[in-house]
Write a protein that holds these residues in place. Structure first.
Motif, PDB file in Angstrom:
ATOM      1  N   LEU A  11     -12.934 -24.570  43.323  1.00  0.00           N
ATOM      2  CA  LEU A  11     -11.827 -24.764  42.390  1.00  0.00           C
ATOM      3  C   LEU A  11     -12.201 -24.334  40.974  1.00  0.00           C
ATOM      4  O   LEU A  11     -11.384 -23.762  40.245  1.00  0.00           O
ATOM      5  N   SER A  12     -13.454 -24.571  40.581  1.00  0.00           N
ATOM      6  CA  SER A  12     -13.897 -24.201  39.239  1.00  0.00           C
ATOM      7  C   SER A  12     -13.875 -22.692  39.020  1.00  0.00           C
ATOM      8  O   SER A  12     -13.876 -22.217  37.881  1.00  0.00           O
ATOM      9  N   VAL A  69     -12.240 -33.173  45.716  1.00  0.00           N
ATOM     10  CA  VAL A  69     -10.865 -32.880  46.127  1.00  0.00           C
ATOM     11  C   VAL A  69     -10.835 -31.560  46.888  1.00  0.00           C
ATOM     12  O   VAL A  69     -11.749 -30.733  46.762  1.00  0.00           O
ATOM     13  N   ASN A  77     -11.774 -26.139  47.271  1.00  0.00           N
ATOM     14  CA  ASN A  77     -12.266 -27.499  47.061  1.00  0.00           C
ATOM     15  C   ASN A  77     -13.058 -27.555  45.764  1.00  0.00           C
ATOM     16  O   ASN A  77     -13.392 -26.529  45.172  1.00  0.00           O
ATOM     17  N   CYS A  80     -13.050 -33.278  40.609  1.00  0.00           N
ATOM     18  CA  CYS A  80     -12.342 -33.661  39.391  1.00  0.00           C
ATOM     19  C   CYS A  80     -13.307 -34.442  38.508  1.00  0.00           C
ATOM     20  O   CYS A  80     -13.947 -35.391  38.977  1.00  0.00           O
ATOM     21  N   PRO A 105      -5.152 -36.339  36.908  1.00  0.00           N
ATOM     22  CA  PRO A 105      -6.470 -35.715  36.709  1.00  0.00           C
ATOM     23  C   PRO A 105      -6.770 -35.526  35.224  1.00  0.00           C
ATOM     24  O   PRO A 105      -5.879 -35.245  34.420  1.00  0.00           O
ATOM     25  N   GLU A 107      -9.586 -33.343  32.933  1.00  0.00           N
ATOM     26  CA  GLU A 107     -10.647 -32.338  32.946  1.00  0.00           C
ATOM     27  C   GLU A 107     -11.294 -32.266  31.565  1.00  0.00           C
ATOM     28  O   GLU A 107     -10.609 -32.194  30.544  1.00  0.00           O
ATOM     29  N   GLN A 122      -6.703 -24.564  36.036  1.00  0.00           N
ATOM     30  CA  GLN A 122      -7.698 -25.368  36.744  1.00  0.00           C
ATOM     31  C   GLN A 122      -7.205 -26.798  36.921  1.00  0.00           C
ATOM     32  O   GLN A 122      -7.342 -27.390  37.997  1.00  0.00           O
ATOM     33  N   GLN A 126      -6.229 -28.872  40.443  1.00  0.00           N
ATOM     34  CA  GLN A 126      -6.708 -30.217  40.772  1.00  0.00           C
ATOM     35  C   GLN A 126      -5.538 -31.123  41.167  1.00  0.00           C
ATOM     36  O   GLN A 126      -5.631 -31.892  42.131  1.00  0.00           O
ATOM     37  N   CYS A 129      -4.332 -30.316  44.657  1.00  0.00           N
ATOM     38  CA  CYS A 129      -5.251 -30.877  45.653  1.00  0.00           C
ATOM     39  C   CYS A 129      -5.017 -32.376  45.832  1.00  0.00           C
ATOM     40  O   CYS A 129      -4.948 -32.881  46.958  1.00  0.00           O
TER      41      CYS A 129
END
Length: 218
Positions: A11-12, A69, A77, A80, A105, A107, A122, A126, A129
């Motif tokens: 995910l990042s 997540v 995946n 978080c 979420p 971040e 991003q 999250q 997800c």
């Protein structure tokens, strides 16, 4: 490409991809990485936020740090930094906790708010997800910027949801082909930790001859 978790993207990587598609491919396809002062600062900040499975209960709020997540639909995946579960009569039930909660979420970012939307995408990913995992709807999340010490409320819009799915689709295509693209270089290359691996001067064909001549003369 199957749906096994080993085929899921990180995910990042969305933020890397939005910053530079070549940088993303070098990291996530070729497994290349180098540190610079910016990446070290970022690791330090996330080390403070990402404390896996740490739960903190405050009045009307449950804070979960380092929460894994994933989305099987998007084949992605990640983790978080923080998910805040706020008591809400229209929320969802949580295992081991009484009452109903609405998740949001949060971040953490090293710098300050940017002009583009990589951070927002991003955060949106999250949220998607979390929605898939918890069977809920998330209307907004938060971005905390360490440089300004300020938390920004970010709406989770259909526009950004659609862009996340489009960006992840393009990332999946590159990943499936194991293709590292060439990109247009710019001043942003000087802030990239991979500039000595990427060698952005070679992206410009007109500069190749002068680059080789300069190296031979050194």
């Amino acid at each position: 490409m199957g749906f096994e978790e080993e085929h899921f993207l990180m995910l990042s990587g969305i933020q890397h991809f939005q910053f530079c598609k070549r940088q993303w491919a070098l990291i996530h396809i070729e497994q290349q990485w180098e540190e610079n002062v910016l990446t070290i600062q970022g690791h330090h900040l996330h080390k403070k936020a990402d404390q896996p499975f740490l739960r903190e209960k405050r009045k009307g709020k449950l804070i979960v740090r380092g929460m894994p997540v994933q989305s099987r639909k998007m084949r992605v995946n990640g983790i978080c930094d923080v998910v805040e579960f706020i008591e809400d009569d229209e929320g969802i039930g949580l295992h081991g906790s009484e009452g109903l909660y609405q998740p949001y979420p949060v971040e953490y970012k090293r710098g300050k708010p940017k002009s583009g939307d990589p951070d927002i995408l991003q955060l949106t990913a999250q949220a998607i997800c979390l929605e898939e995992m918890l069977v809920c709807e998330i209307t907004h999340g938060f971005l905390f910027y360490n440089e300004t010490k300020h938390r920004v409320k970010v709406p989770i819009t259909d526009k950004h949801r659609n862009k996340v799915r489009s960006v992840l689709g393009e990332m999946q295509e590159y990943y499936h082909r194991r293709h590292t693209p060439k990109v247009k270089t710019g001043t942003f290359c000087s802030n990239c930790s991979l500039q000595h691996i990427c060698m952005p001067t070679l992206m410009n064909k007109r500069s190749v001859t002068s680059y080789i001549e300069r190296k031979l003369s050194e």
